[in-house]
Scaffold this motif. Structure first.
Motif, mmCIF file in Angstrom:
data_model
loop_
_atom_site.group_PDB
_atom_site.id
_atom_site.type_symbol
_atom_site.label_atom_id
_atom_site.label_comp_id
_atom_site.label_asym_id
_atom_site.label_seq_id
_atom_site.Cartn_x
_atom_site.Cartn_y
_atom_site.Cartn_z
ATOM 1 N N ALA A 109 61.952 56.217 -42.930
ATOM 2 C CA ALA A 109 62.648 55.522 -41.289
ATOM 3 C C ALA A 109 63.605 54.110 -41.740
ATOM 4 O O ALA A 109 62.933 52.829 -42.006
ATOM 5 C CB ALA A 109 61.075 55.368 -41.295
ATOM 6 N N SER A 110 64.082 54.053 -40.280
ATOM 7 C CA SER A 110 64.662 53.017 -40.755
ATOM 8 C C SER A 110 64.411 52.323 -39.054
ATOM 9 O O SER A 110 65.680 52.795 -38.654
ATOM 10 C CB SER A 110 66.002 53.234 -41.036
ATOM 11 N N ARG A 111 64.924 50.709 -38.756
ATOM 12 C CA ARG A 111 65.134 50.635 -37.946
ATOM 13 C C ARG A 111 66.504 49.898 -37.181
ATOM 14 O O ARG A 111 66.785 49.136 -38.100
ATOM 15 C CB ARG A 111 64.071 49.229 -37.438
ATOM 16 N N GLY A 112 66.818 50.621 -36.389
ATOM 17 C CA GLY A 112 68.219 49.903 -35.314
ATOM 18 C C GLY A 112 67.854 48.342 -35.495
ATOM 19 O O GLY A 112 66.436 48.076 -35.202
ATOM 20 N N GLU A 118 66.125 51.247 -32.308
ATOM 21 C CA GLU A 118 65.730 52.327 -32.363
ATOM 22 C C GLU A 118 65.725 53.176 -33.426
ATOM 23 O O GLU A 118 65.957 52.700 -34.812
ATOM 24 C CB GLU A 118 66.749 53.267 -32.017
ATOM 25 N N ILE A 119 64.721 54.061 -33.234
ATOM 26 C CA ILE A 119 64.361 54.395 -35.115
ATOM 27 C C ILE A 119 65.203 55.545 -35.264
ATOM 28 O O ILE A 119 65.284 56.704 -35.407
ATOM 29 C CB ILE A 119 62.434 54.605 -35.140
ATOM 30 N N GLU A 120 65.776 55.474 -36.857
ATOM 31 C CA GLU A 120 66.494 56.879 -37.383
ATOM 32 C C GLU A 120 65.117 57.289 -38.432
ATOM 33 O O GLU A 120 64.542 57.031 -39.675
ATOM 34 C CB GLU A 120 67.252 56.202 -37.959
ATOM 35 N N MET A 121 64.513 58.684 -38.779
ATOM 36 C CA MET A 121 63.760 59.195 -39.557
ATOM 37 C C MET A 121 64.145 59.713 -40.083
ATOM 38 O O MET A 121 64.312 60.780 -39.353
ATOM 39 C CB MET A 121 62.454 59.808 -39.330
ATOM 40 N N ASN A 122 64.772 60.247 -41.401
ATOM 41 C CA ASN A 122 66.029 60.998 -42.459
ATOM 42 C C ASN A 122 65.088 61.954 -43.091
ATOM 43 O O ASN A 122 65.424 62.805 -43.970
ATOM 44 C CB ASN A 122 66.788 59.678 -42.383
ATOM 45 N N THR A 147 59.209 51.149 -35.493
ATOM 46 C CA THR A 147 58.950 52.116 -37.196
ATOM 47 C C THR A 147 57.290 52.940 -37.017
ATOM 48 O O THR A 147 57.530 54.050 -37.301
ATOM 49 C CB THR A 147 59.088 52.012 -37.978
ATOM 50 N N LYS A 150 56.258 55.830 -34.677
ATOM 51 C CA LYS A 150 57.554 56.388 -34.907
ATOM 52 C C LYS A 150 56.296 57.554 -36.625
ATOM 53 O O LYS A 150 56.490 58.812 -36.382
ATOM 54 C CB LYS A 150 58.742 56.538 -35.111
#
Length: 222
Positions: A109-112, A118-122, A147, A150
């Motif tokens: 997970a990474s924070r924008g 915004e959090i992106e969970m790949n 993060t 989420k």
């Protein structure tokens, strides 16, 4: 040491050894190898502190001389560690040295950037969570809390554990407030609660970006 501002939040400013490790982690001159080793040490210490809060059981044990009474930490046998990539890898290594029965999950997970964060969970790989489990989410820096919120939302999809614990190095008050408002039952164990966040979402005085410092990819934060 319980943090009086929040229920279920613990920090360890009363430990000179842990504060010495934290001092080395804060120091901008500390390189990646020493930084990773410091995170491993902290993980091991935090796991040791966590076992003090776990359920134990007295058992008979026979020494070469006589029978006596011993203790086992029953909850230590039912642990799931969720590692938030990438900064938490060394922290998890320390945790698992004490919690060696643990099943391990991985979340990427990474924070924008500010101001949206915004959090992106790949990537998510989490084992089944049982009612007797203590689930530990390992993430060194609890900054905005975005993060972790989420990740905690995702973890709860895999079952309802006995305990849900976040283990980190540093936390900002803003992050703790957000996590506790969304997940009030979650316990938080950190070395120290720092002063505040800056406008870019970094903890002050903090230690910079833990992932970059641990894996040798420093970025300019100013």
């Amino acid at each position: 040491m319980k943090a009086e501002r929040w229920e279920g939040v613990y920090s360890f400013e009363d430990s000179p050894f842990l504060m010495e490790i934290l001092t080395e982690l804060r120091d901008e001159r500390t390189g990646p190898i020493a930084f990773r080793k410091g995170l491993v040490k902290l993980g091991r210490y935090m796991a040791y502190e966590l076992t003090k809060t776990m359920e134990t059981e007295k058992v008979p044990v026979k020494t070469p001389l006589e029978e006596t009474e011993g203790v086992i930490v029953r909850d230590r046998r039912n642990v799931v560690i969720i590692t938030v990539l990438r900064a938490a890898i060394p922290l998890m290594e320390g945790l698992i040295k004490v919690l060696d029965h643990a099943r391990v999950g991985i979340v990427s997970a990474s924070r924008g950037k500010a101001p949206k964060f915004e959090i992106e969970m790949n990537y998510v790989k989490i084992p089944e969570i049982r009612p007797e489990d203590t689930v530990i989410v390992a993430d060194p820096m609890i900054a905005t809390g975005s993060t972790l919120i989420k990740v905690l939302d995702e973890v709860k999809r895999y079952g309802k554990p006995k305990r849900l614990v976040v283990v980190g190095v540093l936390a900002a008050p803003e992050g703790i407030e957000r996590i506790k408002s969304r997940h009030p039952e979650v316990e938080v164990f950190v070395a120290k609660v720092d002063r505040e966040l800056n406008d870019k979402g970094y903890i002050l005085p903090g230690l910079g970006d833990a992932g970059d410092r641990a894996f040798g990819a420093p970025v300019k934060l100013q």
